[in-house]
Design a protein around this motif. Structure first.
Motif, PDB file in Angstrom:
ATOM      1  N   THR A  21       0.831  -1.211   0.000  1.00  9.45           N
ATOM      2  CA  THR A  21       0.000   0.000   0.000  1.00  9.45           C
ATOM      3  C   THR A  21       0.857   1.250   0.000  1.00  9.45           C
ATOM      4  O   THR A  21       0.601   2.213  -0.740  1.00  9.45           O
ATOM      5  CB  THR A  21      -0.919  -0.005   1.230  1.00  9.45           C
ATOM      6  N   VAL A  22       1.897   1.243   0.850  1.00 11.42           N
ATOM      7  CA  VAL A  22       2.775   2.403   0.932  1.00 11.42           C
ATOM      8  C   VAL A  22       3.504   2.623  -0.401  1.00 11.42           C
ATOM      9  O   VAL A  22       3.623   3.752  -0.891  1.00 11.42           O
ATOM     10  CB  VAL A  22       3.775   2.225   2.086  1.00 11.42           C
ATOM     11  N   VAL A  23       3.978   1.517  -1.003  1.00 13.88           N
ATOM     12  CA  VAL A  23       4.692   1.636  -2.277  1.00 13.88           C
ATOM     13  C   VAL A  23       3.762   2.164  -3.375  1.00 13.88           C
ATOM     14  O   VAL A  23       4.131   3.038  -4.173  1.00 13.88           O
ATOM     15  CB  VAL A  23       5.309   0.284  -2.671  1.00 13.88           C
ATOM     16  N   ARG A  24       2.540   1.605  -3.413  1.00 18.04           N
ATOM     17  CA  ARG A  24       1.605   2.032  -4.458  1.00 18.04           C
ATOM     18  C   ARG A  24       1.276   3.527  -4.313  1.00 18.04           C
ATOM     19  O   ARG A  24       1.197   4.266  -5.300  1.00 18.04           O
ATOM     20  CB  ARG A  24       0.344   1.164  -4.384  1.00 18.04           C
ATOM     21  N   ARG A  25       1.062   3.980  -3.053  1.00 20.30           N
ATOM     22  CA  ARG A  25       0.774   5.392  -2.822  1.00 20.30           C
ATOM     23  C   ARG A  25       1.966   6.273  -3.212  1.00 20.30           C
ATOM     24  O   ARG A  25       1.799   7.329  -3.819  1.00 20.30           O
ATOM     25  CB  ARG A  25       0.407   5.626  -1.367  1.00 20.30           C
ATOM     26  N   ALA A  26       3.171   5.798  -2.899  1.00 24.14           N
ATOM     27  CA  ALA A  26       4.365   6.560  -3.240  1.00 24.14           C
ATOM     28  C   ALA A  26       4.515   6.692  -4.753  1.00 24.14           C
ATOM     29  O   ALA A  26       4.864   7.756  -5.282  1.00 24.14           O
ATOM     30  CB  ALA A  26       5.603   5.898  -2.628  1.00 24.14           C
TER      31      ALA A  26
END
Length: 699
Positions: free
Chosen positions: A116-121
């Motif tokens: 999730t964090v990677v996708r948002r970044a």
């Protein structure tokens, strides 16, 4: 489900932790290509060879500190998301890391958050890139707009300026801020603003774009013509975002077009209309003449011996002379007439709105007088003469080419006869001259054979319609031609010696008729008789009036002689002497067609007059409350201030009558009451005693 491909660089000393991270990303829908480093040198090499889409770094490593890895990554790959993936980072350290530029952090014991964090970044990076590209495009666009020479302006839907480029600011004299916040309509003159509001903006809103020619107000308030495009910009949902305007200064184009138009219509040497423009004006003059029933004339003028000027003077002397001749011709013609240059040493004059064909002689005479004084050319006096030919519409042609050809033929006839003269188009003038001779001879016979009759038009008191006078008007009942109007035979009489016997007949017959009505106890009337300039100036005029009165046994106070202003202003001393002689007889004096001449009020007040007659041209339009109404009111007031009667001529409508009554005009005559009729019809009107307007137009 489609998997998202991603290139990841791990800064991690533990291969196990890398495996755990890869498994979490794959579970989160990523297809990962990856590399791993745990030394500063390796990180530099990896970032130098390729740029990953994300960097996942441990915070604490034996041989490489995570904060140092963050600083190095921001230096070598500033746009790549840097995410700490650590089991030892605390909250304070995490906040400090984010302050230093870290994108986010994920604890290794909560690996589920990683995808999730990677996708948002990645999404944030994409949005930042989109914004960066858009800003670059906008900067390039602004750079282009600022460099273009066209006026560019953007406004919100309400018309408030949000941007104006340098060319626009320069055009309207706006400061560096470009008039931002100003209302766009304020930059247009009223007519252009109305056009844009009525057509430009609505069409752009409906069709997306509008283009046309308008004008923008310059810094000094002058109108700058522009070719303008208005574009409407909408959001995807259809909501209006803003309007953009592109306008190009077309002053040079307009000036060029005007110059071309000038060269098409005007002679570049003299500034006079050329043959083409003369043709257009002749067409207009012919159309007007046809509607008005009045002739027009075209004169062709050629300088005599112009070739000698070019041979005797310097090279440019001929052109100088042509310009001086053009100036004199312009000063000689009437207002409304056209002077044109046909080419070479040939000129033309279009004379319009003539009362009769022979009036062109007066135009030719003024031109001849204007050329009488010598021209001062290169230190010497030069006398110039003209050969002039004239054609008259409609008798010599109804089209420009025919009128010009016939006038030119008449001019060449003058050349052949020795130059320095004037002729009408020969064949036509032969017929006209023959007709005038015939009418003159027949008019002499008419006097002998009693073909001339006097008709009378009643003059009534406006307050009650009572008939108090009549104006005597001559009619000619020709045995073959029928009734010939006065406008056709009176000018012939004035140009010959017949005007004197005609005038004597009119005076004697009218006096006799007035006395006859008096003897029949019908009424005591005032008789108005028109007097021509030739009659008035004749030496025995006062005696002729006295003889007519005595022959009819008519009281002098019953006779009123009508004189035009033109007669009164000529030879003033003699005029005053004749008027006093008439007043000694007891005759009354009326000024006919008052307001159309040039008599001064101070001169008029010294004359022994009894009546002013308002010309029919003013009466016909007086009820429309324009200039004619003001003149009519002024004549009435003037007459009353001088203590004389005032009579309105040519009253034909009830509206005119009511206007005259409202302004206290004393008397009137016209078709509304009765035309000029034969004596028997007048006797019937006198039997009634008065005339109601509805009873007019008796035959």
């Amino acid at each position: 489900m489609d998997r998202t491909r991603i290139q990841v660089l791990f800064v991690e000393d533990s291969e196990v932790d890398v495996e755990l991270a890869l498994r979490s990303l794959e579970q989160g829908g990523f297809e990962v290509s990856w590399d791993r480093v745990d030394l500063e040198e390796d990180l530099k090499r990896a970032l130098g060879s390729s740029k990953p889409q994300a960097i996942l770094s441990d915070f604490s490593m034996p041989r490489f500190d995570g904060i140092d890895a963050l600083r190095l990554s921001k230096e070598l790959a500033p746009g790549v998301p840097f995410i700490f993936l650590s089991g030892t980072i605390g909250e304070e350290r995490a906040i400090e890391a984010i302050r230093l530029g870290a994108t986010d952090y994920v604890l290794k014991d909560n690996m589920r958050r990683l995808s999730t964090v990677v996708r948002r970044a990645l999404a944030e990076v994409g949005e930042r890139e989109r914004i960066r590209v858009a800003e670059e495009e906008r900067a390039r666009l602004v750079q282009i707009l600022e460099a273009t020479s066209d006026y560019v302006c953007m406004t919100d839907p309400a018309g408030t300026i949000t941007y104006m480029n340098a060319a626009g600011r320069k055009l309207i004299g706006a400061p560096e801020s470009g008039g931002v916040g100003k209302s766009a309509p304020e930059t247009y003159p009223a007519w252009a603003r109305e056009l844009i509001e009525r057509e430009g903006t609505p069409v752009a809103s409906r069709a997306g774009v509008w283009n046309g020619e308008t004008a923008i107000l310059g810094a000094d308030g002058t109108e700058i013509p522009v070719s303008q495009v208005i574009i409407a910009h909408r959001r995807p949902g259809g909501e209006m975002r803003f309007f953009s305007t592109i306008a190009r200064d077309i002053r040079e184009r307009k000036a060029y077009e005007a110059r071309l138009q000038y060269l098409v219509n005007y002679d570049p040497l003299t500034g006079l209309p050329n043959r083409d423009l003369l043709g257009d004006r002749t067409l207009q003059a012919v159309a007007h003449a046809r509607r008005a029933g009045r002739p027009a004339a075209l004169l062709v003028l050629n300088l005599d011996r112009f070739k000698l000027v070019n041979e005797s003077y310097s090279r440019g002397a001929g052109d100088t002379l042509l310009r001086m001749v053009a100036d004199r011709l312009k000063s000689a013609v009437r207002e409304g007439d056209t002077v044109a240059r046909l080419g070479g040493d040939a000129f033309a004059v279009l004379a319009t709105d003539l009362a009769r064909p022979d009036d062109v002689l007066a135009v030719a005479r003024k031109i001849r007088e204007a050329m009488h004084s010598p021209f001062w050319l290169e230190g010497r006096d030069l006398h110039v003469t003209l050969s002039t030919g004239a054609s008259v519409y409609p008798r010599d042609g109804e089209e420009f080419d025919m009128l010009l050809r016939n006038a030119d033929a008449a001019m060449h006839r003058v050349k052949a006869d020795g130059r320095n003269g004037f002729q009408f188009y020969a064949a036509t003038m032969t017929r006209q001259a023959a007709l005038r001779v015939e009418l003159e001879n027949e008019l002499r016979l008419a006097l002998e054979k009693n073909q001339l009759e006097m008709h009378y038009q009643p003059q009534v008191v406006l307050a009650n319609g009572r008939i108090v006078g009549v104006e005597a008007l001559m009619r000619w009942n020709h045995p073959q031609r029928g009734w010939i109007p006065p406008g056709q035979f009176v000018p012939i009489a004035e140009d010959s010696d017949l005007i004197h016997p005609l005038g004597e007949f009119a005076l004697a017959e009218s006096c006799r008729q007035i006395r006859a009505w008096g003897d029949a106890a019908l009424a005591e009337l005032r008789l108005a008789v028109n007097v021509s300039a030739q009659q008035f100036r004749s030496p025995g005029f006062v005696n002729a009036v006295e003889r007519a009165l005595r022959a009819a046994s008519l009281e002098p106070r019953s006779l009123e002689l009508e004189l035009t202003e033109g007669v009164l202003v000529e030879s003033r001393d003699r005029t005053v002497a004749v008027l006093h002689g008439l007043k000694e007889l007891g005759v009354q004096i009326a000024v006919d067609d008052f307001g159309t001449g040039y008599s001064s009020l101070s001169y008029l007040s010294r004359l022994p007059i009894d009546c002013l007659k308002i010309d029919r041209t003013f009466v016909s339009q007086a009820h429309r409350h324009g200039q004619d109404a003001a003149i009519t009111q002024a004549v009435i007031s003037l007459a009353h201030s001088l203590g004389v009667r005032v009579i309105a001529e040519g009253v034909e409508t009830v509206e005119q009558l009511e206007f005259l009554r409202m302004h206290r005009c004393d008397q009137a005559q016209g078709y509304l009451f009765s035309p000029a009729v034969e004596p028997g019809a007048v006797a019937r009107l006198l039997g009634d005693g008065s005339i109601e307007p509805s009873a007019g137009k008796l035959n």
